[in-house]
Design a protein around this motif. Sequence first.
Motif, PDB file in Angstrom:
ATOM      1  N   ALA A  30       0.831  -1.203   0.000  1.00  0.00           N
ATOM      2  CA  ALA A  30       0.000   0.000   0.000  1.00  0.00           C
ATOM      3  C   ALA A  30       0.867   1.256   0.000  1.00  0.00           C
ATOM      4  N   ILE A  31       1.961   1.227   0.735  1.00  0.00           N
ATOM      5  CA  ILE A  31       2.873   2.374   0.782  1.00  0.00           C
ATOM      6  C   ILE A  31       3.476   2.620  -0.601  1.00  0.00           C
ATOM      7  N   GLU A  32       3.902   1.553  -1.272  1.00  0.00           N
ATOM      8  CA  GLU A  32       4.458   1.697  -2.617  1.00  0.00           C
ATOM      9  C   GLU A  32       3.420   2.237  -3.590  1.00  0.00           C
ATOM     10  N   PHE A  33       2.196   1.745  -3.462  1.00  0.00           N
ATOM     11  CA  PHE A  33       1.110   2.186  -4.342  1.00  0.00           C
ATOM     12  C   PHE A  33       0.801   3.670  -4.139  1.00  0.00           C
ATOM     13  N   VAL A  34       0.683   4.077  -2.886  1.00  0.00           N
ATOM     14  CA  VAL A  34       0.353   5.475  -2.565  1.00  0.00           C
ATOM     15  C   VAL A  34       1.490   6.407  -2.986  1.00  0.00           C
ATOM     16  N   ALA A  35       2.745   5.951  -2.853  1.00  0.00           N
ATOM     17  CA  ALA A  35       3.882   6.787  -3.254  1.00  0.00           C
ATOM     18  C   ALA A  35       3.835   7.109  -4.740  1.00  0.00           C
ATOM     19  N   ASP A  36       3.234   6.224  -5.537  1.00  0.00           N
ATOM     20  CA  ASP A  36       3.129   6.451  -6.979  1.00  0.00           C
ATOM     21  C   ASP A  36       1.832   7.134  -7.399  1.00  0.00           C
ATOM     22  N   HIS A  37       0.743   6.885  -6.648  1.00  0.00           N
ATOM     23  CA  HIS A  37      -0.580   7.330  -7.098  1.00  0.00           C
ATOM     24  C   HIS A  37      -1.305   8.280  -6.144  1.00  0.00           C
ATOM     25  N   GLY A  38      -0.805   8.468  -4.934  1.00  0.00           N
ATOM     26  CA  GLY A  38      -1.513   9.320  -3.990  1.00  0.00           C
ATOM     27  C   GLY A  38      -2.666   8.581  -3.333  1.00  0.00           C
ATOM     28  N   PHE A  39      -3.502   9.337  -2.610  1.00  0.00           N
ATOM     29  CA  PHE A  39      -4.592   8.729  -1.849  1.00  0.00           C
ATOM     30  C   PHE A  39      -5.930   8.735  -2.577  1.00  0.00           C
ATOM     31  N   VAL A 109      16.473   9.665   6.249  1.00  0.00           N
ATOM     32  CA  VAL A 109      15.065   9.279   6.350  1.00  0.00           C
ATOM     33  C   VAL A 109      14.215  10.050   5.347  1.00  0.00           C
ATOM     34  N   VAL A 110      14.401  11.349   5.316  1.00  0.00           N
ATOM     35  CA  VAL A 110      13.496  12.210   4.550  1.00  0.00           C
ATOM     36  C   VAL A 110      13.737  12.156   3.052  1.00  0.00           C
ATOM     37  N   LEU A 111      14.882  11.682   2.627  1.00  0.00           N
ATOM     38  CA  LEU A 111      15.177  11.667   1.199  1.00  0.00           C
ATOM     39  C   LEU A 111      14.786  10.354   0.527  1.00  0.00           C
ATOM     40  N   GLN A 112      13.976   9.541   1.184  1.00  0.00           N
ATOM     41  CA  GLN A 112      13.476   8.306   0.604  1.00  0.00           C
ATOM     42  C   GLN A 112      12.266   8.595  -0.288  1.00  0.00           C
ATOM     43  N   LYS A 113      12.107   7.786  -1.339  1.00  0.00           N
ATOM     44  CA  LYS A 113      11.038   8.001  -2.307  1.00  0.00           C
ATOM     45  C   LYS A 113       9.657   8.016  -1.662  1.00  0.00           C
ATOM     46  N   ASP A 114       9.348   7.014  -0.844  1.00  0.00           N
ATOM     47  CA  ASP A 114       8.000   6.951  -0.274  1.00  0.00           C
ATOM     48  C   ASP A 114       7.741   8.122   0.658  1.00  0.00           C
ATOM     49  N   TRP A 115       8.765   8.534   1.428  1.00  0.00           N
ATOM     50  CA  TRP A 115       8.602   9.659   2.365  1.00  0.00           C
ATOM     51  C   TRP A 115       8.239  10.929   1.587  1.00  0.00           C
ATOM     52  N   VAL A 116       9.003  11.236   0.567  1.00  0.00           N
ATOM     53  CA  VAL A 116       8.820  12.486  -0.190  1.00  0.00           C
ATOM     54  C   VAL A 116       7.502  12.495  -0.956  1.00  0.00           C
ATOM     55  N   ARG A 117       7.249  11.447  -1.725  1.00  0.00           N
ATOM     56  CA  ARG A 117       6.092  11.459  -2.621  1.00  0.00           C
ATOM     57  C   ARG A 117       4.768  11.359  -1.856  1.00  0.00           C
ATOM     58  N   ILE A 118       4.718  10.550  -0.826  1.00  0.00           N
ATOM     59  CA  ILE A 118       3.479  10.468  -0.040  1.00  0.00           C
ATOM     60  C   ILE A 118       3.197  11.809   0.630  1.00  0.00           C
ATOM     61  N   PHE A 119       4.237  12.432   1.159  1.00  0.00           N
ATOM     62  CA  PHE A 119       4.090  13.727   1.831  1.00  0.00           C
ATOM     63  C   PHE A 119       3.482  14.757   0.884  1.00  0.00           C
ATOM     64  N   LEU A 120       3.965  14.781  -0.363  1.00  0.00           N
ATOM     65  CA  LEU A 120       3.486  15.770  -1.326  1.00  0.00           C
ATOM     66  C   LEU A 120       2.140  15.397  -1.935  1.00  0.00           C
ATOM     67  N   LEU A 121       1.999  14.163  -2.386  1.00  0.00           N
ATOM     68  CA  LEU A 121       0.778  13.746  -3.072  1.00  0.00           C
ATOM     69  C   LEU A 121      -0.450  13.845  -2.169  1.00  0.00           C
ATOM     70  N   THR A 122      -0.297  13.464  -0.919  1.00  0.00           N
ATOM     71  CA  THR A 122      -1.449  13.527  -0.016  1.00  0.00           C
ATOM     72  C   THR A 122      -1.825  14.973   0.314  1.00  0.00           C
ATOM     73  N   ALA A 123      -0.852  15.874   0.247  1.00  0.00           N
ATOM     74  CA  ALA A 123      -1.140  17.275   0.573  1.00  0.00           C
ATOM     75  C   ALA A 123      -2.128  17.882  -0.415  1.00  0.00           C
ATOM     76  N   PHE A 124      -2.139  17.401  -1.659  1.00  0.00           N
ATOM     77  CA  PHE A 124      -3.072  17.924  -2.647  1.00  0.00           C
ATOM     78  C   PHE A 124      -4.493  17.434  -2.413  1.00  0.00           C
ATOM     79  N   GLU A 125      -4.639  16.266  -1.795  1.00  0.00           N
ATOM     80  CA  GLU A 125      -5.961  15.672  -1.607  1.00  0.00           C
ATOM     81  C   GLU A 125      -6.509  15.910  -0.202  1.00  0.00           C
ATOM     82  N   ASP A 126      -5.682  15.640   0.789  1.00  0.00           N
ATOM     83  CA  ASP A 126      -6.056  15.858   2.183  1.00  0.00           C
ATOM     84  C   ASP A 126      -4.761  16.028   2.956  1.00  0.00           C
ATOM     85  N   PRO A 127      -4.431  17.257   3.371  1.00  0.00           N
ATOM     86  CA  PRO A 127      -3.115  17.519   3.961  1.00  0.00           C
ATOM     87  C   PRO A 127      -2.952  17.054   5.404  1.00  0.00           C
TER      88      PRO A 127
END
Length: 229
Positions: A30-39, A109-127
């Motif tokens: 689920a983490i890998e999926f959300v990192a690519d597609h958001g929530f 920690v913060v420069l990992q793909k899932d950390w960065v992309r989930i943080f940004l992608l979710t902010a557009f939908e529900d921050p």
Amino acid sequence: MQNPDTQAPAKKKRTRLSPQDREHLILTGAIEFVADHGFAFSTRELARHLNVSQSLLYRYFATKEEIIEKIYERVYVGRWNPEWDEILTDRKLSVQERLECYLLDYSKVVLQKDWVRIFLLTAFEDPIISQRYISMLRRRIFEPLLDEQLASMGRKALANPKDRELALELIWGFHSSIFYLGVRQWVYKTPTRVNIETLVRSRTRSFLVGFEAFLNELDQPTNGENPPC
């Protein structure tokens, strides 16, 4: 009688996972999926991506909201190192040494793909994830860092709330510059060519020089004049 040499290969035994291992695998997927597609997904889409039934997904996560909460706990809370809080308040070291030590570990920690992309992608939908994490950063990193810098200068806490808020904004801006390295790598696909450790140490030194000057200027009278543009 069938020739032994032509017998079909024996079927491999299917490994039966424990509920804990199954939940771990589902959450990792689920983490890998959300990192690519958001929530912006349905549980049906997630189940299809994970190659499991929707009923199996619901056995471990009753709602989509529960999945989001577990992702936050795994990716953000779970990777928070409690030693960071201690490093920043260890007065046996200079503020520069403390900040460099913290940021060098934090950047891993913060420069990992899932950390960065989930943080940004979710902010557009529900921050909610970004808001919760930023609130934790302010409480556990930004505010202690400001107090420690003031203490190293022999200064008391800033009495003026506006001055304190501005100081925290400066810390936030500097701290975000580390996160931005991850944005460049995992969003813009233009990673820095500079060694991360060298960059972190250089930025830290530059920031503290300017930050100390800013704090000292707060005591200087302005005579009601605005600085030239």
